[in-house]
Design a protein around this motif. Structure first.
Motif, PDB file in Angstrom:
ATOM      1  N   TRP A  14       0.821  -1.205   0.000  1.00 41.96           N
ATOM      2  CA  TRP A  14       0.000   0.000   0.000  1.00 41.96           C
ATOM      3  C   TRP A  14       0.857   1.258   0.000  1.00 41.96           C
ATOM      4  O   TRP A  14       0.523   2.252  -0.656  1.00 41.96           O
ATOM      5  N   MET A  15       1.950   1.210   0.717  1.00 41.55           N
ATOM      6  CA  MET A  15       2.855   2.363   0.740  1.00 41.55           C
ATOM      7  C   MET A  15       3.451   2.604  -0.642  1.00 41.55           C
ATOM      8  O   MET A  15       3.587   3.745  -1.080  1.00 41.55           O
ATOM      9  N   SER A  16       3.771   1.505  -1.353  1.00 37.33           N
ATOM     10  CA  SER A  16       4.327   1.637  -2.699  1.00 37.33           C
ATOM     11  C   SER A  16       3.309   2.248  -3.652  1.00 37.33           C
ATOM     12  O   SER A  16       3.651   3.107  -4.480  1.00 37.33           O
ATOM     13  N   ASP A  42      -9.521  -4.733  -9.678  1.00 35.91           N
ATOM     14  CA  ASP A  42     -10.691  -5.513  -9.289  1.00 35.91           C
ATOM     15  C   ASP A  42     -11.808  -4.669  -8.684  1.00 35.91           C
ATOM     16  O   ASP A  42     -12.852  -5.203  -8.313  1.00 35.91           O
ATOM     17  N   VAL A  43     -11.595  -3.356  -8.543  1.00 33.60           N
ATOM     18  CA  VAL A  43     -12.670  -2.469  -8.087  1.00 33.60           C
ATOM     19  C   VAL A  43     -13.757  -2.466  -9.155  1.00 33.60           C
ATOM     20  O   VAL A  43     -13.467  -2.259 -10.343  1.00 33.60           O
ATOM     21  N   TYR A  83     -13.615   8.114  -5.243  1.00 33.00           N
ATOM     22  CA  TYR A  83     -12.577   7.728  -4.283  1.00 33.00           C
ATOM     23  C   TYR A  83     -12.451   6.204  -4.190  1.00 33.00           C
ATOM     24  O   TYR A  83     -13.455   5.492  -4.198  1.00 33.00           O
ATOM     25  N   ILE A  84     -11.220   5.734  -4.071  1.00 34.11           N
ATOM     26  CA  ILE A  84     -10.923   4.325  -3.790  1.00 34.11           C
ATOM     27  C   ILE A  84     -10.057   4.286  -2.537  1.00 34.11           C
ATOM     28  O   ILE A  84      -9.014   4.951  -2.473  1.00 34.11           O
ATOM     29  N   ILE A  85     -10.499   3.525  -1.532  1.00 33.53           N
ATOM     30  CA  ILE A  85      -9.763   3.479  -0.264  1.00 33.53           C
ATOM     31  C   ILE A  85      -8.507   2.627  -0.421  1.00 33.53           C
ATOM     32  O   ILE A  85      -8.587   1.432  -0.721  1.00 33.53           O
ATOM     33  N   GLY A 128      -9.700  -1.122  -0.753  1.00 31.97           N
ATOM     34  CA  GLY A 128     -10.051  -1.672  -2.053  1.00 31.97           C
ATOM     35  C   GLY A 128     -11.472  -1.388  -2.494  1.00 31.97           C
ATOM     36  O   GLY A 128     -11.875  -1.824  -3.575  1.00 31.97           O
ATOM     37  N   MET A 129     -12.250  -0.668  -1.692  1.00 33.75           N
ATOM     38  CA  MET A 129     -13.635  -0.335  -2.042  1.00 33.75           C
ATOM     39  C   MET A 129     -13.706   1.129  -2.463  1.00 33.75           C
ATOM     40  O   MET A 129     -12.971   1.979  -1.967  1.00 33.75           O
TER      41      MET A 129
END
Length: 361
Positions: A14-16, A42-43, A83-85, A128-129
């Motif tokens: 996630w950091m990358s 995959d969203v 937005y994508i978390i 991912g949502m």
């Protein structure tokens, strides 16, 4: 130890992705785009796009970060972002339906828009949502309030970039799905009775995913817990329910009116082995019936009607119920005489000799 290592790898991933999305569009490398695409592919809202469009959006995605319990946007706002978390979580909050107006301004049945009206959580969003996709496809105000549950990092797509790269195709895709959903009587009835809005239907269309099934494939088994809704777009499904008929008959014959078991209730008492056996037997019977029906259809197409057989053989329709051959060949029509020439009598067709036994006429 294994769990900590796995969590560490996910956090590093996630950091990358965050660092890749922080790069400017001009300095973002193909490796950066690959990292972002691997996370968002995959969203559901993104998955409908072509590969080229996905990469183009990943090229222009930005990062926005929020603190704990921070409001991302409010209901009624005019938005222009999706937005994508990437890290963190958020809650989708909406006014409680039917709750009384806190200021006694709005009467019963009226829509209360007071800021102090009570809200409830509809959905809990995690990594991912995505949320806020309708802002990319319309100018309608936001239909819910989004509040973070912890420090949250999001990937963001703005409306102008979306319209430039994927808007027309994606909007048409959503409109096709909405038209498809409106074909179902229950959905149309819900719209007609104002239980849901067209905005709700568009949001639902964006969440639909397509699955292709082969023949005789099981979609869901009896007794399984179902967490999705299936709409049949093409083909058909057969619903088979297995019951133990002997036990059901015994319960009905007993005549216990206080605890008389229904067929469905008795069917639940079967073991998983009996259910599998009965299901297999039912499917074999269905396949046999389908094969027989298909065979009859093929034979019907191959075998012409009796009158057609007669016509193909003798050049004219039969005049009797039997299929006997005519004794004489059909007469050829006389050639019309030219202008001014006398009309010549038409000669009768010569008699054909009778066919000898065992030979064709």
């Amino acid at each position: 130890s294994g769990g900590r290592c796995g969590g560490g790898r996910m956090a590093a991933r996630w950091m990358s992705v965050r660092e890749a999305a922080r790069q400017g569009q001009d300095t973002r490398t193909e490796q950066d785009v690959d990292l972002i695409l691997d996370f968002v592919k995959d969203v559901k809202f993104i998955a409908k796009l072509s590969e080229l469009q996905k990469r183009a959006l990943c090229q222009i995605m930005t990062v926005e970060e929020f603190t704990i319990h921070e409001t991302v946007f409010n209901i009624g706002d005019i938005g222009d972002k999706y937005y994508i978390i990437l890290m963190g979580s958020a809650s989708v909050m909406a006014p409680i339906a039917g709750a009384p107006c806190p200021n006694s301004i709005h009467g019963e049945g009226e829509k209360c828009d007071c800021p102090e009206r009570p809200f409830e959580q509809l959905v809990y969003l995690q990594k991912g949502m995505g949320f806020g996709e309708l802002a990319l496809q319309s100018d309608e105000p936001r239909s819910a309030t989004i509040i973070t549950g912890e420090p949250t990092v999001t990937l963001v797509v703005n409306k102008s970039s979306y319209e430039q790269l994927a808007g027309h195709l994606h909007k048409r895709f959503t409109e096709d799905r909405v038209r498809f959903l409106l074909k179902f009587p229950k959905v149309f009835e819900a719209i007609d009775r104002h239980l849901v809005t067209m905005k709700d239907l568009s949001a639902m269309a964006n969440l639909l995913s397509e699955r292709r099934l082969g023949g005789n494939e099981i979609l869901v088994r009896q007794g399984e817990v179902v967490d999705n809704l299936v709409f049949v777009r093409q083909g058909h499904l057969t619903m088979i329910r297995t019951i133990d008929v002997d036990l059901a008959k015994a319960a009905i014959t007993a005549g216990d009116t206080s605890k008389q078991a229904s067929l469905g209730e008795v069917g639940k008492e079967q073991s998983s082995g009996a259910l599998a056996h009965n299901l297999a037997r039912a499917m074999l019977a269905m396949r046999k019936q389908q094969r027989e029906t298909r065979f009859e259809e093929i034979e019907a197409k191959k075998t012409p009607p009796q009158d057609m057989k007669h016509f193909l053989k003798y050049g004219q329709a039969s005049t009797s119920s039997g299929s006997a051959s005519p004794k004489h060949a059909p007469a050829r029509p006389a050639t019309p005489a030219g202008p001014g020439s006398p009309k010549a009598p038409v000669a009768a067709p010569p008699k054909m000799p009778k066919a000898e036994a065992g030979k064709d006429a």
